[in-house]
Scaffold this active site. Structure first.
Site, short mmCIF file in Angstrom:
data_model
loop_
_atom_site.label_atom_id
_atom_site.label_comp_id
_atom_site.label_asym_id
_atom_site.label_seq_id
_atom_site.Cartn_x
_atom_site.Cartn_y
_atom_site.Cartn_z
N GLY A 13 -2.84 1.81 5.13
CA GLY A 13 -3.22 1.11 3.89
C GLY A 13 -2.26 -0.05 3.62
O GLY A 13 -1.05 0.11 3.75
N ARG A 74 -6.70 1.47 10.60
CA ARG A 74 -6.28 2.80 11.07
C ARG A 74 -6.91 2.93 12.46
O ARG A 74 -8.07 2.58 12.65
CB ARG A 74 -6.76 3.88 10.12
CG ARG A 74 -6.30 3.63 8.65
CD ARG A 74 -6.58 4.81 7.74
NE ARG A 74 -6.59 4.45 6.33
CZ ARG A 74 -5.52 4.42 5.53
NH1 ARG A 74 -4.33 4.70 6.02
NH2 ARG A 74 -5.63 4.10 4.25
N GLY A 104 3.02 3.47 6.74
CA GLY A 104 3.35 4.78 6.17
C GLY A 104 3.47 5.85 7.24
O GLY A 104 3.80 5.55 8.40
N ASP A 105 3.13 7.08 6.88
CA ASP A 105 3.41 8.19 7.80
C ASP A 105 2.61 8.11 9.10
O ASP A 105 3.16 8.34 10.19
CB ASP A 105 3.22 9.55 7.11
CG ASP A 105 1.85 9.71 6.48
OD1 ASP A 105 1.08 8.72 6.45
OD2 ASP A 105 1.54 10.82 6.02
N THR A 128 3.86 1.61 1.98
CA THR A 128 2.74 2.39 1.47
C THR A 128 2.90 2.53 -0.04
O THR A 128 4.01 2.81 -0.51
CB THR A 128 2.63 3.80 2.10
OG1 THR A 128 1.76 4.59 1.29
CG2 THR A 128 3.96 4.51 2.21
N ASP A 130 2.06 4.88 -1.70
CA ASP A 130 2.19 6.30 -2.06
C ASP A 130 3.63 6.76 -2.28
O ASP A 130 3.85 7.79 -2.93
CB ASP A 130 1.54 7.18 -0.99
CG ASP A 130 0.04 7.00 -0.90
OD1 ASP A 130 -0.52 6.30 -1.77
OD2 ASP A 130 -0.58 7.53 0.04
N ASP A 132 5.70 8.26 -0.28
CA ASP A 132 5.74 9.67 0.11
C ASP A 132 6.39 9.87 1.48
O ASP A 132 6.00 10.76 2.22
CB ASP A 132 4.31 10.25 0.10
CG ASP A 132 3.40 9.54 1.09
OD1 ASP A 132 3.77 8.46 1.59
OD2 ASP A 132 2.31 10.07 1.37
N ARG A 157 -5.81 2.88 -23.09
CA ARG A 157 -5.26 3.52 -24.29
C ARG A 157 -5.84 2.87 -25.55
O ARG A 157 -6.17 3.55 -26.52
CB ARG A 157 -3.74 3.41 -24.26
CG ARG A 157 -3.03 3.96 -25.45
CD ARG A 157 -3.04 5.46 -25.51
NE ARG A 157 -2.05 6.10 -24.67
CZ ARG A 157 -1.87 7.43 -24.60
NH1 ARG A 157 -2.65 8.24 -25.31
NH2 ARG A 157 -0.97 7.95 -23.82
N ARG A 165 -11.19 9.11 -28.09
CA ARG A 165 -11.76 9.76 -26.90
C ARG A 165 -10.67 10.29 -25.97
O ARG A 165 -9.54 9.78 -25.97
CB ARG A 165 -12.55 8.72 -26.10
CG ARG A 165 -13.99 8.63 -26.46
CD ARG A 165 -14.64 7.55 -25.64
NE ARG A 165 -16.05 7.43 -26.01
CZ ARG A 165 -16.76 6.33 -25.87
NH1 ARG A 165 -16.21 5.24 -25.38
NH2 ARG A 165 -18.02 6.31 -26.23
N GLY A 173 -2.84 8.09 -4.20
CA GLY A 173 -1.79 8.95 -3.65
C GLY A 173 -2.48 10.02 -2.85
O GLY A 173 -2.75 11.10 -3.37
N ARG A 174 -2.74 9.70 -1.59
CA ARG A 174 -3.60 10.55 -0.74
C ARG A 174 -3.30 12.05 -0.90
O ARG A 174 -4.19 12.84 -1.15
CB ARG A 174 -3.39 10.16 0.72
CG ARG A 174 -4.39 10.74 1.67
CD ARG A 174 -3.97 10.49 3.09
NE ARG A 174 -3.73 9.08 3.33
CZ ARG A 174 -4.65 8.22 3.72
NH1 ARG A 174 -5.87 8.63 3.94
NH2 ARG A 174 -4.36 6.96 3.92
N GLN A 258 -5.17 -0.75 -7.34
CA GLN A 258 -3.74 -0.41 -7.25
C GLN A 258 -3.10 -0.94 -5.98
O GLN A 258 -1.88 -1.01 -5.87
CB GLN A 258 -3.55 1.12 -7.27
CG GLN A 258 -3.93 1.75 -8.57
CD GLN A 258 -4.23 3.24 -8.40
OE1 GLN A 258 -3.39 4.07 -8.63
NE2 GLN A 258 -5.44 3.56 -7.97
O1 F6P Z 1 -2.04 5.54 1.76
C1 F6P Z 1 -2.35 4.59 0.82
C2 F6P Z 1 -3.67 4.88 0.16
O2 F6P Z 1 -3.93 3.86 -0.77
C3 F6P Z 1 -3.78 6.26 -0.49
O3 F6P Z 1 -3.18 6.31 -1.75
C4 F6P Z 1 -5.28 6.44 -0.51
O4 F6P Z 1 -5.62 7.80 -0.50
C5 F6P Z 1 -5.71 5.80 0.78
O5 F6P Z 1 -4.71 4.86 1.12
C6 F6P Z 1 -7.04 5.13 0.71
O6 F6P Z 1 -7.36 4.68 1.98
P1 F6P Z 1 -8.60 3.71 2.27
O7 F6P Z 1 -8.24 2.34 1.78
O8 F6P Z 1 -8.73 3.76 3.76
O9 F6P Z 1 -9.76 4.26 1.54
#
Ligand code: F6P
Length: 326
Positions: A13, A74, A104-105, A128, A130, A132, A157, A165, A173-174, A258
């Site tokens: 990502g 990927r 990332g990982d 990343t 995330d 993480d 808000r 509501r 955050g996968r 995001q």
């Molecule tokens: O790893 C970064 C991230 O944005 C995660 O937070 C999310 O789950 C994932 O990538 C989404 O991936 P894609 O853009 O392939 O749907």
């Protein structure tokens, strides 16, 4: 090794700050008389030999841009050993002596294999949203993504409060609650649901919301981490609450907004630091590691540590959640 030419790629990502890192790699390399090849679409670009020289001029005005000028992907093909062996041969034939891998990982797992199995010197830069990765307190894109989520929830808000509501807001955050917990603290959310929490139950959520109602709260924000498997996603939680309590609630999934946008100062600065440092370290013969930050210092972490357990949201924040969400 006399480093003459290196490759740089972004993978997985995209994350704001990746361009800052690419720019720093190119500029630091140029200062050390090292040529840089940009590899396009991450590991897929290695497989396809989709690389070309990257100059300082190619990196003009990219520091402030989100996304990545090298594109990203990927790549499933890279899971095959024979494919990795061919990539190593192709890199050697192109005189690309080393790689800077920004991701990332998944990206660092690929870099570990290239480095250990195929003996291609690699250094990783954490990229990343995330946040993480083991051994580092920050990753590129996390700070920007947080600020984006916070800006969006501040707006939500306003309308939540006007209509009295409940809003369930899902953040990325996968499989990590880092974005969710930090966002919840920064937005004063009434509750947060995230995968690392041992006490995340539907009943607990209802108790928290009911307690707020009794105290006179007429609108609430619940931040839901997309990776929470226990309760399901924000729509699933919303549907259950709607059925059980006949609530006029709304669900918002912030999604890929995001991931985009101009990087924050922090992400530009760490992207620049890590980019320059990766080149200096490769030139000095260091390899098989990724860079990180600990207590404000730049650190190097063995690539093999990517298989360690992921860091959980810090207790200093999670301990505050019940107090500040009241
Ligand atoms: O790893 C970064 C991230 O944005 C995660 O937070 C999310 O789950 C994932 O990538 C989404 O991936 P894609 O853009 O392939 O749907």
């Amino acid at each position: 090794m006399n480093l003459k030419r290196l490759g740089v790629l972004t993978s997985g990502g995209d994350a704001p700050g990746m361009n800052a890192a690419i720019r720093a790699v190119v500029r630091q390399a140029s200062a050390l008389d090292i040529e840089v090849y940009g590899v396009y679409r991450g590991f897929q670009g290695l497989v396809d030999q989709d690389w070309r020289p990257l100059s300082s001029r190619n990196c003009a005005n990219i520091l402030q841009r989100g996304g990545t000028i090298l594109n990203t992907a990927r790549c499933d093909a890279f899971r095959v050993k024979a494919v990795r062996a061919q990539v190593a041969r192709d890199l050697k034939a192109a005189d690309i002596d080393a790689l800077v891998v920004i991701g990332g990982d998944g990206s660092f797992t690929g870099a570990t294999l290239l480095s250990e199995e195929q003996t291609i010197p690699c250094i990783g830069i954490p990229g990343t949203i995330d946040n993480d990765l083991p051994g580092t307190e920050r990753t590129l894109g996390f700070d920007t993504a947080l600020n984006t989520a916070i800006g969006a929830i501040d707006r939500i808000r306003d309308t939540a409060s006007a209509h009295e509501r409940l809003f369930l807001v899902e953040v990325m955050g996968r499989s990590s609650g880092m974005i969710a917990v930090h966002t919840a603290i920064a937005c004063g959310a009434e509750a947060v649901i995230y995968p690392e929490s041992a006490t995340d139950t539907y009943e607990e959520l209802v108790t928290q919301l009911r307690a707020g109602w009794v105290r006179g709260k007429r609108s609430s924000i619940v931040v839901v981490a997309e990776g929470d498997q226990q309760l399901g996603n924000a729509y699933a939680v919303g549907e259950r609450l709607r059925q059980d309590h006949d609530l006029d609630l709304r669900v918002v999934v912030l999604g890929h907004i995001q991931r985009g946008g101009s990087p924050s100062a922090i992400d530009r600065i760490w992207g620049s630091l890590w980019g320059a440092e990766a080149v200096k370290r490769l030139a000095a013969g260091e390899k098989g590691c990724y860079l990180g930050a600990q207590a404000g210092d730049l650190v190097s972490i063995p690539l093999a540590r990517i298989h360690d357990p992921r860091p959980a949201p810090p207790a200093v924040l999670t301990d505050l959640l019940p107090v500040l969400g009241r």
